[in-house]
Every structure is written in C-alpha cells, then in structure tokens.
Design a protein around this motif. Structure first.
Motif, PDB file in Angstrom:
ATOM      1  N   GLU A 605       0.832  -1.203   0.000  1.00  0.00           N
ATOM      2  CA  GLU A 605       0.000   0.000   0.000  1.00  0.00           C
ATOM      3  C   GLU A 605       0.865   1.250   0.000  1.00  0.00           C
ATOM      4  O   GLU A 605       0.567   2.223  -0.671  1.00  0.00           O
ATOM      5  N   LEU A 606       1.957   1.172   0.787  1.00  0.00           N
ATOM      6  CA  LEU A 606       2.827   2.336   0.920  1.00  0.00           C
ATOM      7  C   LEU A 606       3.509   2.689  -0.403  1.00  0.00           C
ATOM      8  O   LEU A 606       3.587   3.855  -0.772  1.00  0.00           O
ATOM      9  N   ILE A 607       3.997   1.671  -1.114  1.00  0.00           N
ATOM     10  CA  ILE A 607       4.767   1.983  -2.324  1.00  0.00           C
ATOM     11  C   ILE A 607       3.873   2.222  -3.537  1.00  0.00           C
ATOM     12  O   ILE A 607       4.225   2.966  -4.431  1.00  0.00           O
ATOM     13  N   CYS A 608       2.687   1.595  -3.526  1.00  0.00           N
ATOM     14  CA  CYS A 608       1.801   1.762  -4.674  1.00  0.00           C
ATOM     15  C   CYS A 608       0.738   2.828  -4.452  1.00  0.00           C
ATOM     16  O   CYS A 608       0.107   3.296  -5.397  1.00  0.00           O
ATOM     17  N   ARG A 609       0.537   3.168  -3.221  1.00  0.00           N
ATOM     18  CA  ARG A 609      -0.544   4.065  -2.808  1.00  0.00           C
ATOM     19  C   ARG A 609      -1.882   3.603  -3.375  1.00  0.00           C
ATOM     20  O   ARG A 609      -2.608   4.341  -4.027  1.00  0.00           O
ATOM     21  N   LYS A 610      -2.128   2.320  -3.160  1.00  0.00           N
ATOM     22  CA  LYS A 610      -3.379   1.731  -3.606  1.00  0.00           C
ATOM     23  C   LYS A 610      -3.934   0.898  -2.456  1.00  0.00           C
ATOM     24  O   LYS A 610      -3.167   0.233  -1.744  1.00  0.00           O
ATOM     25  N   PRO A 611      -5.222   0.901  -2.286  1.00  0.00           N
ATOM     26  CA  PRO A 611      -5.798   0.016  -1.263  1.00  0.00           C
ATOM     27  C   PRO A 611      -5.742  -1.438  -1.717  1.00  0.00           C
ATOM     28  O   PRO A 611      -5.425  -1.705  -2.881  1.00  0.00           O
ATOM     29  N   THR A 612      -6.027  -2.340  -0.825  1.00  0.00           N
ATOM     30  CA  THR A 612      -5.870  -3.766  -1.132  1.00  0.00           C
ATOM     31  C   THR A 612      -6.736  -4.178  -2.303  1.00  0.00           C
ATOM     32  O   THR A 612      -6.355  -5.024  -3.098  1.00  0.00           O
ATOM     33  N   ILE A 613      -7.915  -3.609  -2.386  1.00  0.00           N
ATOM     34  CA  ILE A 613      -8.748  -3.834  -3.565  1.00  0.00           C
ATOM     35  C   ILE A 613      -8.915  -2.461  -4.231  1.00  0.00           C
ATOM     36  O   ILE A 613      -9.388  -1.524  -3.595  1.00  0.00           O
ATOM     37  N   TYR A 614      -8.493  -2.353  -5.474  1.00  0.00           N
ATOM     38  CA  TYR A 614      -8.602  -1.058  -6.138  1.00  0.00           C
ATOM     39  C   TYR A 614      -9.271  -1.226  -7.492  1.00  0.00           C
ATOM     40  O   TYR A 614      -9.374  -2.352  -8.005  1.00  0.00           O
ATOM     41  N   ASP A 615      -9.691  -0.132  -8.051  1.00  0.00           N
ATOM     42  CA  ASP A 615     -10.425  -0.164  -9.328  1.00  0.00           C
ATOM     43  C   ASP A 615     -11.496  -1.256  -9.302  1.00  0.00           C
ATOM     44  O   ASP A 615     -11.597  -2.099 -10.210  1.00  0.00           O
ATOM     45  N   GLU A 616     -12.233  -1.282  -8.211  1.00  0.00           N
ATOM     46  CA  GLU A 616     -13.384  -2.144  -8.005  1.00  0.00           C
ATOM     47  C   GLU A 616     -13.053  -3.606  -7.770  1.00  0.00           C
ATOM     48  O   GLU A 616     -13.495  -4.197  -6.806  1.00  0.00           O
ATOM     49  N   HIS A 617     -12.242  -4.233  -8.591  1.00  0.00           N
ATOM     50  CA  HIS A 617     -12.036  -5.664  -8.380  1.00  0.00           C
ATOM     51  C   HIS A 617     -10.585  -6.096  -8.535  1.00  0.00           C
ATOM     52  O   HIS A 617     -10.285  -7.270  -8.618  1.00  0.00           O
ATOM     53  N   CYS A 618      -9.650  -5.138  -8.588  1.00  0.00           N
ATOM     54  CA  CYS A 618      -8.247  -5.524  -8.693  1.00  0.00           C
ATOM     55  C   CYS A 618      -7.647  -5.746  -7.332  1.00  0.00           C
ATOM     56  O   CYS A 618      -7.782  -4.905  -6.441  1.00  0.00           O
ATOM     57  N   SER A 619      -6.990  -6.892  -7.134  1.00  0.00           N
ATOM     58  CA  SER A 619      -6.328  -7.182  -5.874  1.00  0.00           C
ATOM     59  C   SER A 619      -4.901  -6.686  -5.941  1.00  0.00           C
ATOM     60  O   SER A 619      -4.150  -7.042  -6.856  1.00  0.00           O
ATOM     61  N   LEU A 620      -4.536  -5.856  -5.034  1.00  0.00           N
ATOM     62  CA  LEU A 620      -3.204  -5.265  -5.008  1.00  0.00           C
ATOM     63  C   LEU A 620      -2.144  -6.354  -4.976  1.00  0.00           C
ATOM     64  O   LEU A 620      -1.141  -6.283  -5.691  1.00  0.00           O
ATOM     65  N   ILE A 621      -2.382  -7.401  -4.150  1.00  0.00           N
ATOM     66  CA  ILE A 621      -1.386  -8.459  -3.980  1.00  0.00           C
ATOM     67  C   ILE A 621      -1.185  -9.221  -5.294  1.00  0.00           C
ATOM     68  O   ILE A 621      -0.056  -9.402  -5.774  1.00  0.00           O
ATOM     69  N   ILE A 622      -2.329  -9.600  -5.875  1.00  0.00           N
ATOM     70  CA  ILE A 622      -2.241 -10.394  -7.108  1.00  0.00           C
ATOM     71  C   ILE A 622      -1.619  -9.586  -8.250  1.00  0.00           C
ATOM     72  O   ILE A 622      -0.706 -10.052  -8.946  1.00  0.00           O
ATOM     73  N   GLU A 623      -2.057  -8.341  -8.374  1.00  0.00           N
ATOM     74  CA  GLU A 623      -1.561  -7.493  -9.469  1.00  0.00           C
ATOM     75  C   GLU A 623      -0.076  -7.246  -9.322  1.00  0.00           C
ATOM     76  O   GLU A 623       0.681  -7.293 -10.288  1.00  0.00           O
ATOM     77  N   PHE A 624       0.352  -6.969  -8.073  1.00  0.00           N
ATOM     78  CA  PHE A 624       1.769  -6.677  -7.856  1.00  0.00           C
ATOM     79  C   PHE A 624       2.616  -7.895  -8.196  1.00  0.00           C
ATOM     80  O   PHE A 624       3.657  -7.787  -8.854  1.00  0.00           O
ATOM     81  N   HIS A 625       2.125  -9.070  -7.740  1.00  0.00           N
ATOM     82  CA  HIS A 625       2.797 -10.322  -8.054  1.00  0.00           C
ATOM     83  C   HIS A 625       2.966 -10.494  -9.552  1.00  0.00           C
ATOM     84  O   HIS A 625       4.062 -10.802 -10.050  1.00  0.00           O
ATOM     85  N   ARG A 626       1.853 -10.275 -10.237  1.00  0.00           N
ATOM     86  CA  ARG A 626       1.845 -10.449 -11.682  1.00  0.00           C
ATOM     87  C   ARG A 626       2.892  -9.546 -12.352  1.00  0.00           C
ATOM     88  O   ARG A 626       3.721 -10.006 -13.132  1.00  0.00           O
ATOM     89  N   VAL A 627       2.879  -8.270 -11.958  1.00  0.00           N
ATOM     90  CA  VAL A 627       3.794  -7.287 -12.548  1.00  0.00           C
ATOM     91  C   VAL A 627       5.238  -7.647 -12.223  1.00  0.00           C
ATOM     92  O   VAL A 627       6.122  -7.582 -13.083  1.00  0.00           O
ATOM     93  N   LEU A 628       5.442  -8.061 -10.952  1.00  0.00           N
ATOM     94  CA  LEU A 628       6.806  -8.366 -10.523  1.00  0.00           C
ATOM     95  C   LEU A 628       7.359  -9.579 -11.285  1.00  0.00           C
ATOM     96  O   LEU A 628       8.506  -9.570 -11.744  1.00  0.00           O
ATOM     97  N   VAL A 629       6.529 -10.615 -11.426  1.00  0.00           N
ATOM     98  CA  VAL A 629       6.961 -11.814 -12.144  1.00  0.00           C
ATOM     99  C   VAL A 629       7.248 -11.471 -13.600  1.00  0.00           C
ATOM    100  O   VAL A 629       8.251 -11.896 -14.176  1.00  0.00           O
TER     101      VAL A 629
END
Ligand SMILES: *[C@@H]1O[C@H](CO)[C@@H](O)[C@H](O)[C@H]1NC(C)=O
Ligand SMILES: *[C@@H]1O[C@H](CO)[C@@H](O)[C@H](O)[C@H]1NC(C)=O
Ligand SMILES: *[C@@H]1O[C@H](CO)[C@@H](O)[C@H](O)[C@H]1NC(C)=O
Ligand SMILES: *[C@@H]1O[C@H](CO)[C@@H](O)[C@H](O)[C@H]1NC(C)=O
Length: 706
Positions: A605-629
């Motif tokens: 949350e701190l580095i992305c400034r996004k809540p855990t669920i953002y843009d209605e149905h995006c999961s911060l954890i899953i999205e970050f994982h995806r981008v990082l991989v």
C-alpha cells in the motif's frame, strides 16, 4: 423630724429586739419529742411555745409528748400539725362504771380530762365519734355549761343504748347496739363528762363494766372482748382541733390582724376563722408551704416538681406562689382551655396536618426513591467495575482508572467523534493537563472473558514503545469498558494514503520508508516480548496511526485477539479482509507470521498508494505479483509521485520484494518482524547516507537464514 418620732423609733426598736429574742430562743427549742414533731406555736420548755395552751411536755426521759393536765394524769400526744389542718391527736382515758356480782358499783370514772384549760383545743366533731360498750347500758356525754337558755345544765347531751340478751350476742365488727353503740358528736365540744344509766348489772360477768369514750371514727373497730377491757389502763385516740384563742379574748381574724399578738407572722401567710367556735388559725397562702406561725415560715412551692398535685400538660414554669403552664409553641388546647387541665394539641387543623402529613410523606418517598436510585447506580457502577476487572486493574501502576464522570468530562460528553472502530465509536478527549487522548470502546466483558480482558489491558499498558500507541487508562464503570489512548493527530495510514481528503498530500519516499521502518519497529517490539501469545492479529494501514510528525503508532491490538475467542464472531472480524494470512484462513491459527503477512500488504500500500482492492475488483497483492513476475520489477505499480529517479525505483523494488517475501504462502519462508525491520532500516540508512550499492544483497541474505 417630728417630736413623736424618737419615741416611735424606740418602740419599733424594742419590738424588733423582742421579736429577735423570741426568735432566738425558739431557735434552740426542741422540735421533736420521741416520734412527735412539735411545730411552733407548740413548744417544749419556757419561751418555746406561743402561750400556755400550746405547751408540750416531753416526759419518760424524752420519749413521750404530753399535754400538761392539772386534773388527771398527763394526756399523751401522738401528733401535732399546723397544716393542712390545725390538729392534734391525743390518747384519752375511757369513762367506766364497773359492778360486782350482785350489781353493786365497785368503780367509776366519768372520763373528764381537762384538755382545755387554756381554750386552745376543741374536740373534733368531724373526726370523732362517741362509743358506748356494755350489755345493759345507756350512757351520754354532756358538755358546755348552759348559758341559761336551755332546759338543762349543759348545752349538749349525746349518747346511746346497748343491750345483750345473752353472753354471746355481741359480735366483732358490729357496733349496732348489741354490746356496742356509737353516735356522731356536735361541734364545739370542749370537754367530756360521761353519765351512765343506773340499770341492773347483777350476774353479768361477761360485761362487768359500762364503758364510754370518744374515739377517732376511723380507727375504732368493735371487738366483743372489749366488753372486758382493762378500763383503768385503756385509752383511745381522739382528734382535737386547735386554734389561736388567746386566753379569754378569742379573736376573729379581722380583729386579730390589729393585735400585736397576731399569730400569722410569716410573709405569704393568711388568717382563717376557726369553724369550731371563735378563734382563728393561720395557713400559708396558696402556692406556699411551711409554718405560717414562724417568720418566713411559708416558702414557695415548686409546683412543677409535683405534677401529680399540680398538673400541667404543657411547659411548666414555677413562680413565687404559683406556676405557669402553657402549651409549647405550635400547640394549643381545644377552645383555649387551661393546659393545667387539658392536653395540648397541635395548632394546625386536621386538614392542614393531613395535608402536611401527606406532603412530607411524598417528600420522604421521593427522597427515599432518589436515594435508592443513587445507591443502585453506585452498585451497578461498582458491579461493572468489578466485572470489568477493576479490582485487578486498580493495582496496575501505569494505568489510570477513570470514573464514568471523569470520562464524560474528558470527552466533553462524547461530543467529538474521531471515527468508528470495530467495537464502537472512537472519541476525542482532552485530559486535565491538555493532553489529547482517544477514547475507545473495548469489547463487552463477560465473566468468562474478564481475566483475558484484564490481562490484555495489563499487557497493553506494559507495551511502551514510541511506535506503539500508548494505553493511558480505562473506565470500567460502563457496560463496555472504555480505553483511553494517546492521541495521534494525523489519523491512520489508510486515510492518509487512500482517503479522498488526502489525495494530494505529498508523501515522499523517505517519509514512506520512515513510516514502514518505524511501523516494523513497533511490531518487532511487540513480537519480541517474552510473552509468546502477543501478536497483533489485525495489522492493516487503518491500524497504523500517525502522530503530528507522521510518526507511526501501531494501534488496536490485543483486544481483537479476544474478539476471536468469541465464537459468535466470524473470521474476517479478527483480521481484516485483504490482509488475512491465507494460512490463518485455512488453519485458524493466528501466529506472528500472520502479522508479517499483513505487514507485507501494508508495504505494498505504501509503495503503490493503492488500497488492497482497487479499481473495483483488482487485488493489489495479485496485481503486484503479476507485474513483478512479468517485469522483475514492480515499477508499473509504484506510486508515480515517488518513483522519479532510478534510485527511487530501486528502493521501491527492494521494499516490494520484501513485501512479497512477507506475503509468501509458506509461513516458514516469511521473514520475521525483526528481519523485516532490519531490512527496512538498512534501506533507509543507505538512502540517507548515499552508501548506495545497486546490487544490495540484503534481503537475499536473510532469505537463506530462514
Ligand atoms: C434517761 O436517759 C439518760 C441519758 O439519755 C440515761 O442515762 C438514763 O438512764 C435514762 N433514764 C431512764 C429511766 O431511762
Ligand atoms: C357489792 O357492792 C355493794 C355496794 O358497793 C355491796 O353492798 C355488796 O356487799 C357487794 N357485794 C359483794 C358480793 O361483794
Ligand atoms: C346562749 O347560747 C345560745 C346558743 O349557743 C345563744 O343563741 C344564746 O344567745 C345564748 N344566751 C345568752 C344569754 O348568752
Ligand atoms: C384596726 O386598726 C385600724 C387602725 O390601726 C382601725 O382603723 C381598724 O378599725 C381596726 N380594726 C379592728 C377590727 O379593730
């Protein structure tokens, strides 16, 4: 000065001296002879009595008072009184005529005693009777030499007859002309001379004598045996009236008052004309008592000390000669009667008293109810206090126990709401020393949870770290205990990062790194406690508060763990959605590593400034994982405001990788808070001092350690 004055003065002087001498001599006079009181005007010895008629002799070696009598043996006196009646009681011999067996007279005494040589005494007609005993007897007493107007020699003749048909006919207790007869007597008797009828007495040895006597009405009771009494020794009690009848000139009061020998010398005395022939006597005026024949003999009666004689139903007050009696204030007698005779009653009429009674009754009830309410309230407060573990917490040093009242004052009656927590509102408050505090409802403490609650409160109070919100005190007198915490003026991290109001608040990378580092420090401190049960259980950005300097303070721990113990609460209440460790989700086992997982989410949350669920149905954890991989960097997800330079991106990637490690599904592959904190601390130090090595190996190192 007139020429008559000196002689007048001399006269009064002489008079005064004479009085003094008389008084002085009376002073040494005996007042008693044997058992008999001898009040003045009576007296024993020269100068002690008023006049010759009042002389009393004390004979038999000072044991017997007698009236001196010229004609016969002395007359014994058994009582002398001045008040209430002038009376004397004497023993008089009986008159008799005795016969031998042939009816010849063998002895005779007419009963004459000279009690009245000086005119003082009269035989009391009121208190005496004339009694005749015998079995064929008539007897009468004659008295007062006639002044020539009557038929006979005397003015008075009174007597009766008695007869017995046989020896046994006389009956004890019956003086009814069989063996005994009696008559009342006339007033004014001065003497007693008895005459017996000359009737046959032969062969009457059961009644050898005719007997006659004057006697106290109340004390003589006929006995048949009295017919054979020893007449020569017998005597009977007789009441004498006495009065002041100085020698020949018996005066009335009116005349006596002018006399120098006026007997009523005492102040407050008065003169009374004698009912029985001329003469007078003295008595103390009403309200006084004592001897009116003596100077100052009459003294005041304190009526109030003798309520049986001088009744008073109110307040009694003695005065000279009388007494006052009045009702107490607020009381009165009916119809204004005399409280000496009537009870005092309340002045109020019945209705008023009723009304007053009812009013005071209601008042009493009201007061009683109020009292009961207060007591109940107090008891309820105390019950709550005890239920909420007050007796234990009272003894804990660094916790202040607030009363309900104090809390009301501190929060200004809950007027400023800071937010809503899991178990109720959080209120802003100000202590007496202007310290700002946050007042927050805890959970409802049941008897089963009491010990856990007190333990948690104690543990929280012992958590003293700059990055842990400080528990200052609590209030237990309420259903749900209220906890008082230090106040963090910048609110929680969630609001700061994602709140609409703070959308444009600049949060530099350095500040975010500081917040991350310090928060990790707080959790590290918590986890490093010797008490292994301590874990936060609900780490999330909303539970990281920021003070005025954006110093993070971990809050809202401990009690959430308690919540989990209550089966009524579902899992997501314990840890918040989006932060839940999936392992905890599966096992229900809350460990410190669960806190590490949740902290990883906070880092994202701190580095992305996004809540855990953002843009209605995006999961911060899953999205970050995806981008990082995909990119081997979280760059695409980073907050654009802080990912400006390459160095920024590098630091952010380091944090991102650390976060992903925290989010590792394998619990044992997650770092612990100590390692997380160290990693962040190194990043911060490196950035601060520019010791920047783009190939920072740190978090790979600790990866091998676990
Ligand atoms: C009379 O009294 C005196 C002393 O009081 C006593 O010595 C004397 O014996 C008494 N005489 C008689 C006859 O009792
Ligand atoms: C009784 O007394 C009378 C007169 O006193 C006398 O004459 C007579 O003898 C006496 N009789 C006896 C039996 O003593
Ligand atoms: C004698 O006494 C009677 C009553 O006691 C009285 O009425 C009468 O006047 C007296 N007569 C004389 C002459 O004193
Ligand atoms: C008593 O004395 C006064 C004068 O001292 C005189 O006026 C009055 O009449 C006298 N009363 C009698 C009853 O003698």
């Amino acid at each position: 000065m007139s020429p008559a004055a000196p002689s007048l003065l001399l006269c009064s002087l002489l008079l005064a001296v004479a009085t003094l001498v008389a008084a002085a001599r009376r002073h040494g006079c005996p007042t008693k002879c044997g058992d008999v009181d001898v009040p003045y005007p009576f007296g024993i010895g020269a100068g002690c009595f008023r006049s010759k008629g009042f002389e009393i002799s004390c004979v038999n070696n000072g044991t017997t008072a007698v009236l001196p009598s010229a004609t016969h043996h002395a007359i014994p006196v058994t009582s002398l009184s001045v008040a209430p009646q002038p009376e004397a009681k004497v023993m008089l011999p009986v008159a008799y005529r005795c016969y031998n067996s042939t009816g010849g007279t063998v002895s005779l005494f007419d009963g004459h005693v000279d009690v009245n040589t000086h005119g003082v005494y009269r035989i009391s007609d009121a208190r005496n009777a004339f009694v005749v005993l015998g079995c064929n007897t008539g007897a009468y007493t004659s008295n007062s030499i006639s002044n020539g107007t009557g038929r006979y020699n005397y003015q008075y003749y009174m007597g009766c007859f008695t007869y017995c048909s046989s020896a046994g006919s006389a009956m004890d207790g019956r003086c009814a002309s069989v063996g005994c007869c009696r008559v009342d007597i006339a007033p004014g008797l001065t003497d007693n001379v008895v005459s017996f009828e000359d009737w046959p007495h032969d062969s009457m040895d059961y009644s050898p004598c005719d007997i006659a006597f004057l006697v106290d009405k109340d004390s003589y009771d006929f006995r048949a045996s009295d017919l054979r009494m020893d007449v020569e020794r017998a005597s009977m009690p007789v009441w004498l009236d006495w009065a002041i009848r100085d020698e020949e000139s018996a005066l009335t009061c009116a005349a006596a008052r002018n006399s120098t020998r006026y007997a009523c010398v005492s102040a407050n005395s008065e003169c009374v004309d004698s009912a029985n022939v001329p003469g007078y006597f003295c008595r103390c005026k009403q309200g006084f008592e004592g001897n009116p024949y003596e100077d100052n003999g009459c003294t005041n009666v304190d009526e109030c000390t003798r309520p049986e004689v001088y009744p008073c139903y109110g307040i009694c007050k003695d005065t000279e000669g009388t007494y006052h009696c009045k009702c107490p204030s607020g009381y009165m007698t009916t119809n204004g009667g005399d409280p000496k005779k009537q009870q005092c009653i309340r002045k109020f009429p019945l209705q008023a008293r009723l009304a007053l009674g009812i009013c005071s009754g209601f008042l009493f009830l009201a007061v009683a109810m109020l009292f009961t309410l207060i007591v109940c309230h107090k008891r309820r407060m105390n019950q709550l206090f005890q239920r909420n573990g007050g007796s234990v917490l009272e003894k804990v040093d660094n916790i202040r126990i607030f009363t309900k009242e104090e809390l009301k004052k501190i929060t200004k009656n809950n007027s400023h709401i800071l937010g809503k927590g899991g178990s109720g509102y959080v209120y802003k408050g100000t202590l007496e020393d202007s310290t700002m505090v946050a007042v927050k409802a805890s959970i409802e403490v049941s008897e089963a949870l009491k010990e856990d609650f007190t333990n948690e409160v104690i543990i929280q109070s012992q958590m003293i770290h700059k990055n842990i919100i400080k528990l200052l005190g609590c209030c237990l007198e309420v259903d749900v205990p209220m906890l008082v915490y230090e106040f963090a003026s910048n609110g929680n991290l969630y609001d700061v990062l994602h709140g609409k109001a703070n959308r444009h608040l600049p949060l530099s990378l350095d500040l975010r790194l500081d917040i991350a580092t310090e928060s990790a420090e707080g959790l590290k401190y918590m986890h490093s406690s010797t008490n292994h049960t301590i874990r936060h259980g609900d780490v999330k950005s909303a539970n990281i508060l920021l003070d005025g300097n954006f110093m993070p303070k971990i809050s809202d721990f401990g009690t959430s763990k308690l919540l989990g113990r209550d089966e009524d609460f579902t899992m997501f209440v314990v840890a918040s959605m989006g932060y839940i460790d999936p392992v905890f989700h599966q096992t229900g086992l809350l460990t410190r590593k669960s806190d590490v997982y949740s902290f990883g989410v906070v880092l994202l949350e701190l580095i992305c400034r996004k809540p855990t669920i953002y843009d209605e149905h995006c999961s911060l954890i899953i999205e970050f994982h995806r981008v990082l991989v995909k990119n081997n960097s979280g760059r695409a997800m980073f907050d654009k405001d802080i990912s400006v330079t390459e160095e920024d991106v590098f630091v952010l990637d380091e944090i991102g990788k650390l976060a992903v490690e925290c989010l590792n599904e394998k619990v044992e592959d997650r770092p612990d808070m100590k390692e997380v904190a160290e990693q962040l601390l190194m990043l911060r130090r490196a950035r601060k001092y520019g010791e920047w090595n783009c190939r920072s190996p740190h978090h790979f190192e600790y990866k091998n350690q676990t």
